[in-house]
Design an enzyme around this catalytic site. Structure first.
Site, PDB file in Angstrom:
ATOM      1  N   HIS A 260      -2.970  -6.206   3.225  1.00 62.31           N
ATOM      2  CA  HIS A 260      -2.863  -6.653   3.467  1.00 62.31           C
ATOM      3  C   HIS A 260      -3.259  -8.493   3.917  1.00 62.31           C
ATOM      4  O   HIS A 260      -2.353  -9.225   4.292  1.00 62.31           O
ATOM      5  CB  HIS A 260      -1.735  -6.386   4.650  1.00 62.31           C
ATOM      6  CG  HIS A 260      -1.104  -5.535   4.486  1.00 62.31           C
ATOM      7  ND1 HIS A 260      -0.245  -4.650   5.608  1.00 62.31           N
ATOM      8  CD2 HIS A 260      -0.501  -4.881   3.407  1.00 62.31           C
ATOM      9  CE1 HIS A 260      -0.045  -3.965   5.028  1.00 62.31           C
ATOM     10  NE2 HIS A 260       0.083  -3.475   3.603  1.00 62.31           N
TER      11      HIS A 260
ATOM     12  N   GLU B 258      -2.666   6.185  12.258  1.00 66.18           N
ATOM     13  CA  GLU B 258      -0.974   6.768  10.899  1.00 66.18           C
ATOM     14  C   GLU B 258      -2.136   6.430  10.325  1.00 66.18           C
ATOM     15  O   GLU B 258      -3.121   6.207   9.669  1.00 66.18           O
ATOM     16  CB  GLU B 258      -0.112   5.616  10.889  1.00 66.18           C
ATOM     17  CG  GLU B 258       0.649   5.098   9.611  1.00 66.18           C
ATOM     18  CD  GLU B 258       1.621   4.380   9.598  1.00 66.18           C
ATOM     19  OE1 GLU B 258       1.472   3.479  10.802  1.00 66.18           O
ATOM     20  OE2 GLU B 258       1.406   3.859   8.711  1.00 66.18           O
TER      21      GLU B 258
ATOM     22  N   LYS C  53      10.521   4.789   6.495  1.00 62.54           N
ATOM     23  CA  LYS C  53      10.209   3.597   5.859  1.00 62.54           C
ATOM     24  C   LYS C  53      11.960   3.948   5.333  1.00 62.54           C
ATOM     25  O   LYS C  53      11.950   5.172   4.014  1.00 62.54           O
ATOM     26  CB  LYS C  53       9.848   3.182   5.104  1.00 62.54           C
ATOM     27  CG  LYS C  53       8.280   2.820   5.823  1.00 62.54           C
ATOM     28  CD  LYS C  53       7.232   3.042   5.192  1.00 62.54           C
ATOM     29  CE  LYS C  53       6.365   2.005   5.332  1.00 62.54           C
ATOM     30  NZ  LYS C  53       4.996   2.026   4.824  1.00 62.54           N
TER      31      LYS C  53
ATOM     32  N   ASP D 240      -3.714   1.600  12.045  1.00 60.26           N
ATOM     33  CA  ASP D 240      -2.735   2.515  10.808  1.00 60.26           C
ATOM     34  C   ASP D 240      -4.115   1.890   9.772  1.00 60.26           C
ATOM     35  O   ASP D 240      -3.539   0.655   9.112  1.00 60.26           O
ATOM     36  CB  ASP D 240      -1.442   1.774  10.650  1.00 60.26           C
ATOM     37  CG  ASP D 240      -1.042   1.979   8.535  1.00 60.26           C
ATOM     38  OD1 ASP D 240      -2.026   3.036   8.261  1.00 60.26           O
ATOM     39  OD2 ASP D 240       0.050   1.706   7.572  1.00 60.26           O
TER      40      ASP D 240
ATOM     41  N   HIS E  65       8.757  -0.985   8.497  1.00 61.14           N
ATOM     42  CA  HIS E  65       9.599  -2.083   8.262  1.00 61.14           C
ATOM     43  C   HIS E  65       8.101  -1.979   6.770  1.00 61.14           C
ATOM     44  O   HIS E  65       7.435  -1.280   7.357  1.00 61.14           O
ATOM     45  CB  HIS E  65       8.170  -3.467   9.186  1.00 61.14           C
ATOM     46  CG  HIS E  65       7.308  -4.118   8.882  1.00 61.14           C
ATOM     47  ND1 HIS E  65       6.649  -4.797   9.501  1.00 61.14           N
ATOM     48  CD2 HIS E  65       6.468  -3.003   9.570  1.00 61.14           C
ATOM     49  CE1 HIS E  65       5.330  -4.834   9.307  1.00 61.14           C
ATOM     50  NE2 HIS E  65       5.503  -3.582   9.925  1.00 61.14           N
TER      51      HIS E  65
ATOM     52  N   ASP F  35       2.023   8.554   7.325  1.00 63.66           N
ATOM     53  CA  ASP F  35       2.828   7.259   6.202  1.00 63.66           C
ATOM     54  C   ASP F  35       2.968   8.055   4.863  1.00 63.66           C
ATOM     55  O   ASP F  35       3.652   8.925   4.297  1.00 63.66           O
ATOM     56  CB  ASP F  35       2.310   5.988   6.077  1.00 63.66           C
ATOM     57  CG  ASP F  35       3.195   5.234   5.516  1.00 63.66           C
ATOM     58  OD1 ASP F  35       3.821   5.241   4.650  1.00 63.66           O
ATOM     59  OD2 ASP F  35       2.597   4.081   4.960  1.00 63.66           O
TER      60      ASP F  35
ATOM     61  N   GLU G 168       1.231  -9.047   7.352  1.00 60.59           N
ATOM     62  CA  GLU G 168       2.886  -8.941   8.065  1.00 60.59           C
ATOM     63  C   GLU G 168       2.494  -9.665   9.864  1.00 60.59           C
ATOM     64  O   GLU G 168       2.499  -9.169  10.841  1.00 60.59           O
ATOM     65  CB  GLU G 168       2.116  -7.284   8.593  1.00 60.59           C
ATOM     66  CG  GLU G 168       2.555  -6.547   7.572  1.00 60.59           C
ATOM     67  CD  GLU G 168       2.953  -4.550   7.700  1.00 60.59           C
ATOM     68  OE1 GLU G 168       1.622  -4.393   8.718  1.00 60.59           O
ATOM     69  OE2 GLU G 168       3.568  -4.185   6.950  1.00 60.59           O
TER      70      GLU G 168
ATOM     71  N   LYS H  46       7.177   0.056  14.563  1.00 57.76           N
ATOM     72  CA  LYS H  46       5.998  -0.944  13.803  1.00 57.76           C
ATOM     73  C   LYS H  46       7.199  -1.883  13.309  1.00 57.76           C
ATOM     74  O   LYS H  46       7.414  -1.787  12.382  1.00 57.76           O
ATOM     75  CB  LYS H  46       5.004  -0.394  13.266  1.00 57.76           C
ATOM     76  CG  LYS H  46       5.205   0.391  12.141  1.00 57.76           C
ATOM     77  CD  LYS H  46       3.785   0.153  11.703  1.00 57.76           C
ATOM     78  CE  LYS H  46       3.772   0.773  10.211  1.00 57.76           C
ATOM     79  NZ  LYS H  46       2.526   0.654   9.781  1.00 57.76           N
TER      80      LYS H  46
ATOM     81  N   GLU I 228      -4.097  -2.175   9.574  1.00 57.89           N
ATOM     82  CA  GLU I 228      -3.777  -2.416  10.584  1.00 57.89           C
ATOM     83  C   GLU I 228      -4.221  -2.257  12.208  1.00 57.89           C
ATOM     84  O   GLU I 228      -4.546  -1.340  12.356  1.00 57.89           O
ATOM     85  CB  GLU I 228      -1.735  -1.840  10.408  1.00 57.89           C
ATOM     86  CG  GLU I 228      -1.462  -2.283   9.702  1.00 57.89           C
ATOM     87  CD  GLU I 228       0.215  -1.471   9.244  1.00 57.89           C
ATOM     88  OE1 GLU I 228       0.719  -0.726  10.753  1.00 57.89           O
ATOM     89  OE2 GLU I 228       0.125  -1.673   7.850  1.00 57.89           O
TER      90      GLU I 228
ATOM     91  N   SER J 206       1.232  -1.119  -0.383  1.00 58.59           N
ATOM     92  CA  SER J 206       0.063   0.077   0.481  1.00 58.59           C
ATOM     93  C   SER J 206       1.129   0.815   0.142  1.00 58.59           C
ATOM     94  O   SER J 206       1.152   1.914   0.768  1.00 58.59           O
ATOM     95  CB  SER J 206      -1.217   0.128   1.729  1.00 58.59           C
ATOM     96  OG  SER J 206       0.015   0.354   2.736  1.00 58.59           O
TER      97      SER J 206
HETATM   98  P1  PGA Z   1       3.586  -1.933   2.933  1.00 65.62           P
HETATM   99  O1  PGA Z   1       2.161  -1.090   4.403  1.00 65.62           O
HETATM  100  O2  PGA Z   1       4.284  -1.587   3.657  1.00 65.62           O
HETATM  101  O3  PGA Z   1       2.167  -2.594   1.865  1.00 65.62           O
HETATM  102  O4  PGA Z   1       3.260  -0.098   2.145  1.00 65.62           O
HETATM  103  C1  PGA Z   1       3.203  -0.922   5.371  1.00 65.62           C
HETATM  104  C2  PGA Z   1       2.517   0.489   5.788  1.00 65.62           C
HETATM  105  O5  PGA Z   1       1.479   1.225   4.812  1.00 65.62           O
HETATM  106  O6  PGA Z   1       2.652   0.983   6.871  1.00 65.62           O
HETATM  107 ZN    ZN Z   2       1.236   3.219   6.663  1.00 67.45          ZN
END
Ligand code: PGA
Ligand code: ZN
Length: 424
Positions: A155, A287, A339, A245, A367, A314, A205, A390, A164, A40
């Site tokens: 996910h 988030e 990230k 999230d 991650h 994010d 995840e 996270k 999440e 995402s």
């Molecule tokens: P992604 O999701 O690694 O699939 O982008 C993680 C997030 O949205 O925090």
């Molecule tokens: Zn995110």
């Protein structure tokens, strides 16, 4: 000095191709880095180079990124003298020549960058986190782990729109106790889901991906509060808190607004909904509560809830120092997700952290949903001293590897403090 840099196409935790990069120095040192990959993704992320050849891995092969490392990048770096990994990163960016790293691929660049940072730490006889702390001018600290225990959105193949649902042992006395709390809540949650007759399959995840009885985010939050209690912890900031999230870009409707469990909501109605969740449940962090294009909504969300919960950007920030600086001006969010592959080099990641620190924004190192066993982000979180990470569920090797590394660091350095830090 770099003696050799070489990439191999390997598989990530979702069975999609990614890169492993090996770097050697003339001293005989050999380091390795595994490149993470998101599902995402924010629109303004640095570009992950995929082959697009439908005959290999459904177009998702990374042989071009591998060829970039083994060809152009190796030619440019091998035998050259660098004073720091930042100089390696500068050389990589210059070589790529594009703003979004699309020519050689952010996946190619970030693997080399991670390996270079690791090599430099080893050459200086430092742990990676120690080296990153020195470079960032930060006070190292053990971060609060945010365990993603229920997966939805992009996910998992289930009715949950929110991506999440995390548990965060904010009140734990140590890293080891925090990991224990995460694992015990995970086990208790498994028991509750089994009791509901839910299948116990996992999402990308490592969190559970219930398909039958849960559709509304509030139902999941209620279940988590129950599981925290079952495991013998207090649900709240003094014990184990909740974090979300939603990854709202994933359920943003075309003409504006959002669709949650089949119901259409305006930005303001979704903000109302978050406010009710914060009233009813011990949610401490949200988030991507709104989509990356809903900037006015983000400003209203921040004004309404920024004083009560952490609001992490994010997809809206994509770990980009310039974009974060703009967002600070627009009063969007109170924290940034960090990230490495979103911006494409380790030194730019540290720049993003610095921009946050200067603006009084908190940071959470993260991650990606596609991971390798590389625990680089554990060292990054400790070294930046940001106090939050996270890395998914406390299950599945590629997630557990990050928590294992944190436990190792905590064990080796009993003097390191554990816990989150107030940014301002
Ligand atoms: P992604 O999701 O690694 O699939 O982008 C993680 C997030 O949205 O925090
Ligand atoms: Zn995110």
């Amino acid at each position: 000095r770099i003696a050799e840099v070489h990439a191999v196409e390997i598989l990530d935790s979702r069975a999609r191709p990614t890169l492993a990069v090996v770097l050697r120095t003339p001293q005989g040192l050999k380091v390795r880095a595994g490149v993470p990959s998101g599902a995402s993704t924010g629109r303004r992320e640095a570009v992950e180079l995929r082959d697009g050849d439908p005959d290999r891995y459904g177009g998702k092969g990374v042989s071009r990124a591998v060829a970039a490392v083994n060809g152009e990048i190796a030619d440019a770096l091998t035998g050259r003298e660098f004073d720091s990994f930042r100089e390696v990163d500068d050389a990589l960016r210059e070589l790529d020549g594009t703003e979004d790293k699309s020519r050689l691929g952010a996946n190619a660049l970030v693997g080399v960058s991670m390996a270079a940072a690791r090599a430099e730490a080893l050459l200086g006889d430092r742990e990676l986190w120690e080296h990153l702390a020195a470079v960032a001018g930060a006070r190292p600290r053990l971060p609060v782990p945010h365990f993603n225990v229920v997966n939805g959105g992009a996910h998992a193949d289930n009715p949950l729109d929110f991506q999440e649902f995390m548990v965060a042992p904010l009140g734990a006395p140590s890293m080891a106790e925090a990991v224990r709390a995460g694992a015990e809540v995970y086990a208790a949650l498994r028991g509750r889901l089994a009791g509901l007759g839910e299948p116990l399959g996992l999402g990308d995840e490592g969190g559970f991906a219930p398909t039958v009885t849960l559709e509304q985010p509030e139902e999941v939050l209620e279940l988590l509060v129950g599981a925290i209690g079952d495991a013998g912890y207090e649900a709240g900031r003094g014990g184990v808190a909740l974090a979300l999230d939603p990854a709202a870009s994933g359920f943003a409707a075309d003409g504006g607004g959002y669709t949650v469990a089949g119901e259409s909501l305006t930005s303001d109605q979704l903000i109302d909904r978050y406010e009710e969740m914060v009233d009813r449940f011990p949610v401490w962090s949200i988030e991507d509560g709104l989509g990356e294009d809903d900037r006015e909504g983000w400003t209203r969300l921040t004004a309404r809830l920024g004083g009560r919960v952490q609001l992490v950007g994010d997809d809206v920030f994509v770990t980009n120092p310039g974009i974060i600086a703009e967002a600070v001006q627009a009063k969007i969010g109170t924290a940034a997700l960090i990230k490495v592959n979103q911006v494409g080099t380790v030194s730019e990641t540290l720049d993003a952290v610095r921009v946050c620190r200067e603006a009084g924004y908190a940071q959470m190192v993260s991650h990606r949903s596609g991971e390798t066993e590389d625990a680089f982000i554990a060292d990054l979180a400790v070294g930046t001293g940001c106090g939050q990470i996270k890395a998914g569920a406390p299950a599945r090797g590629e997630r557990a590897a990050k928590y294992a590394r944190l436990l190792e660091v905590a064990d080796a350095r009993p003097g390191l403090e554990y816990g989150w830090v107030r940014a301002r």
